[in-house]
Design a protein around this motif. Structure first.
Motif, PDB file in Angstrom:
ATOM      1  N   UNK A  84      34.111 -12.446  15.165  1.00  0.00           N
ATOM      2  CA  UNK A  84      34.002 -11.268  14.307  1.00  0.00           C
ATOM      3  C   UNK A  84      33.513 -10.079  15.144  1.00  0.00           C
ATOM      4  N   UNK A  85      34.436  -9.376  15.769  1.00  0.00           N
ATOM      5  CA  UNK A  85      34.069  -8.338  16.739  1.00  0.00           C
ATOM      6  C   UNK A  85      33.109  -7.297  16.181  1.00  0.00           C
ATOM      7  N   UNK A  86      33.344  -6.837  14.947  1.00  0.00           N
ATOM      8  CA  UNK A  86      32.560  -5.723  14.408  1.00  0.00           C
ATOM      9  C   UNK A  86      31.568  -6.121  13.324  1.00  0.00           C
ATOM     10  N   UNK A  87      31.360  -7.421  13.121  1.00  0.00           N
ATOM     11  CA  UNK A  87      30.350  -7.862  12.162  1.00  0.00           C
ATOM     12  C   UNK A  87      30.738  -7.653  10.714  1.00  0.00           C
ATOM     13  N   UNK A  88      31.990  -7.936  10.368  1.00  0.00           N
ATOM     14  CA  UNK A  88      32.472  -7.717   8.999  1.00  0.00           C
ATOM     15  C   UNK A  88      32.204  -8.889   8.066  1.00  0.00           C
ATOM     16  N   UNK A 114      24.551  -4.246  10.798  1.00  0.00           N
ATOM     17  CA  UNK A 114      25.267  -5.495  10.499  1.00  0.00           C
ATOM     18  C   UNK A 114      24.657  -6.652  11.275  1.00  0.00           C
ATOM     19  N   UNK A 115      24.277  -6.406  12.516  1.00  0.00           N
ATOM     20  CA  UNK A 115      23.628  -7.455  13.308  1.00  0.00           C
ATOM     21  C   UNK A 115      22.348  -7.936  12.630  1.00  0.00           C
ATOM     22  N   UNK A 116      21.531  -6.981  12.180  1.00  0.00           N
ATOM     23  CA  UNK A 116      20.258  -7.340  11.556  1.00  0.00           C
ATOM     24  C   UNK A 116      20.486  -8.135  10.282  1.00  0.00           C
ATOM     25  N   UNK A 117      21.459  -7.737   9.484  1.00  0.00           N
ATOM     26  CA  UNK A 117      21.746  -8.446   8.239  1.00  0.00           C
ATOM     27  C   UNK A 117      22.275  -9.853   8.504  1.00  0.00           C
ATOM     28  N   UNK A 118      23.186  -9.974   9.460  1.00  0.00           N
ATOM     29  CA  UNK A 118      23.805 -11.272   9.731  1.00  0.00           C
ATOM     30  C   UNK A 118      22.868 -12.221  10.466  1.00  0.00           C
ATOM     31  N   UNK A 119      21.927 -11.673  11.232  1.00  0.00           N
ATOM     32  CA  UNK A 119      20.988 -12.515  11.978  1.00  0.00           C
ATOM     33  C   UNK A 119      20.095 -13.343  11.061  1.00  0.00           C
ATOM     34  N   UNK A 120      19.993 -12.951   9.800  1.00  0.00           N
ATOM     35  CA  UNK A 120      19.205 -13.726   8.846  1.00  0.00           C
ATOM     36  C   UNK A 120      19.929 -14.983   8.379  1.00  0.00           C
ATOM     37  N   UNK A 121      21.229 -15.066   8.662  1.00  0.00           N
ATOM     38  CA  UNK A 121      22.045 -16.168   8.150  1.00  0.00           C
ATOM     39  C   UNK A 121      22.736 -16.985   9.237  1.00  0.00           C
ATOM     40  N   UNK A 122      22.769 -16.474  10.462  1.00  0.00           N
ATOM     41  CA  UNK A 122      23.544 -17.150  11.508  1.00  0.00           C
ATOM     42  C   UNK A 122      22.957 -16.862  12.875  1.00  0.00           C
ATOM     43  N   UNK A 123      23.381 -17.670  13.845  1.00  0.00           N
ATOM     44  CA  UNK A 123      23.054 -17.418  15.246  1.00  0.00           C
ATOM     45  C   UNK A 123      24.089 -16.429  15.791  1.00  0.00           C
ATOM     46  N   UNK A 124      23.636 -15.372  16.429  1.00  0.00           N
ATOM     47  CA  UNK A 124      24.550 -14.350  16.934  1.00  0.00           C
ATOM     48  C   UNK A 124      24.793 -14.534  18.427  1.00  0.00           C
ATOM     49  N   UNK A 125      26.065 -14.486  18.818  1.00  0.00           N
ATOM     50  CA  UNK A 125      26.463 -14.533  20.227  1.00  0.00           C
ATOM     51  C   UNK A 125      27.260 -13.273  20.510  1.00  0.00           C
ATOM     52  N   UNK A 126      26.868 -12.524  21.508  1.00  0.00           N
ATOM     53  CA  UNK A 126      27.565 -11.281  21.846  1.00  0.00           C
ATOM     54  C   UNK A 126      28.351 -11.462  23.137  1.00  0.00           C
ATOM     55  N   UNK A 127      29.645 -11.150  23.070  1.00  0.00           N
ATOM     56  CA  UNK A 127      30.511 -11.277  24.255  1.00  0.00           C
ATOM     57  C   UNK A 127      31.627 -10.252  24.154  1.00  0.00           C
ATOM     58  N   UNK A 128      31.671  -9.307  25.068  1.00  0.00           N
ATOM     59  CA  UNK A 128      32.727  -8.308  25.064  1.00  0.00           C
ATOM     60  C   UNK A 128      32.251  -6.965  24.558  1.00  0.00           C
ATOM     61  N   UNK A 129      32.968  -5.903  24.923  1.00  0.00           N
ATOM     62  CA  UNK A 129      32.586  -4.549  24.554  1.00  0.00           C
ATOM     63  C   UNK A 129      33.108  -4.165  23.175  1.00  0.00           C
ATOM     64  N   UNK A 130      34.407  -3.934  23.056  1.00  0.00           N
ATOM     65  CA  UNK A 130      34.987  -3.536  21.764  1.00  0.00           C
ATOM     66  C   UNK A 130      35.498  -4.728  20.964  1.00  0.00           C
TER      67      UNK A 130
END
Length: 221
Positions: A84-88, A114-130
């Motif tokens: 989910x590139x843009x956190x939708x 979106x990161x802050x909201x989703x971090x309450x429900x899932x583990x976030x992995x960031x990879x890539x720019x756009x």
């Protein structure tokens, strides 16, 4: 890492109608096969388009399979992964419940709120720019101990995985249904290949649910 793409498609290669509505292309035999494949996996991966269109739960359904995983010292269901590139991904999506661990693969472009909201429900992995860099994202999943990966769609993600050379195996159930439509999603959407087309080796053909299951191995891995 071993990556298996699994999909059900119509006789004309469509995953759903042009309305992007989920269709019953296969039946009970194939549903049971998919559940067994999930039970053998460490993680189930989908793109955010699939989450938005179908709101899948992505868990093992059969109680006996769930119990067998527990007996092996594993969670009842594999980890769930959303690209989910843009956190939708909606925060109330079924894939974010507590039935299994969920990883969201985001790009740097995902908004902070979106990161802050989703971090309450899932583990976030960031990879890539756009956009999510799939090679980096799958490397990060492997670092989490996720070795056997099952990909359930959709067509944009499947194309991107083939483009990145990450697919080891493709399993397609071809059902006795014709959908049609130039805008209906296909097995591998995205920009499409114009050169260096991925090649497949047919490994098995099995009849079930009035259709056929084709198992392919990739020649590029």
């Amino acid at each position: 890492m071993h990556v298996v793409v699994n999909a059900a498609m119509s006789a004309d290669g469509k995953l759903s109608s042009r309305r992007r509505e989920q269709l019953a292309i296969s039946g009970d035999e194939d549903f049971a096969r998919v559940d067994r494949l999930r039970a053998k996996s460490d993680a189930i991966v989908v793109g955010v388009g699939t989450v938005l269109a179908d709101d899948p739960h992505l868990t093992v359904k059969d109680d006996a399979l769930r119990e067998r995983r527990r007996d092996d010292g594993r969670p009842a269901s594999p980890a769930r992964v959303v690209v989910d590139s843009s956190g939708r991904t909606p925060t109330d999506a079924a894939v974010l419940d507590d039935a299994a661990t969920t990883y969201l693969c985001l790009s740097e472009a995902a908004p902070v709120d979106r990161r802050l909201a989703l971090a309450e429900h899932a583990e976030l992995l960031t990879a890539g720019d756009d956009r999510v860099d799939l090679l980096r994202a799958f490397g990060a999943l492997q670092e989490q101990g996720l070795e056997r990966i099952m990909v359930e769609g959709g067509g944009e993600l499947i194309f991107s995985l083939f483009e990145a050379g990450l697919v080891d195996e493709l399993r397609t159930f071809v059902g006795p249904t014709l959908i049609g439509g130039r805008d209906a999603p296909t097995l591998a959407d995205g920009e499409g290949f114009v050169a260096a087309f991925p090649t497949l080796e047919l490994d098995a053909v099995d009849r079930l649910d009035g259709g056929v299951l084709l198992t392919w191995k990739t020649n590029d891995r």
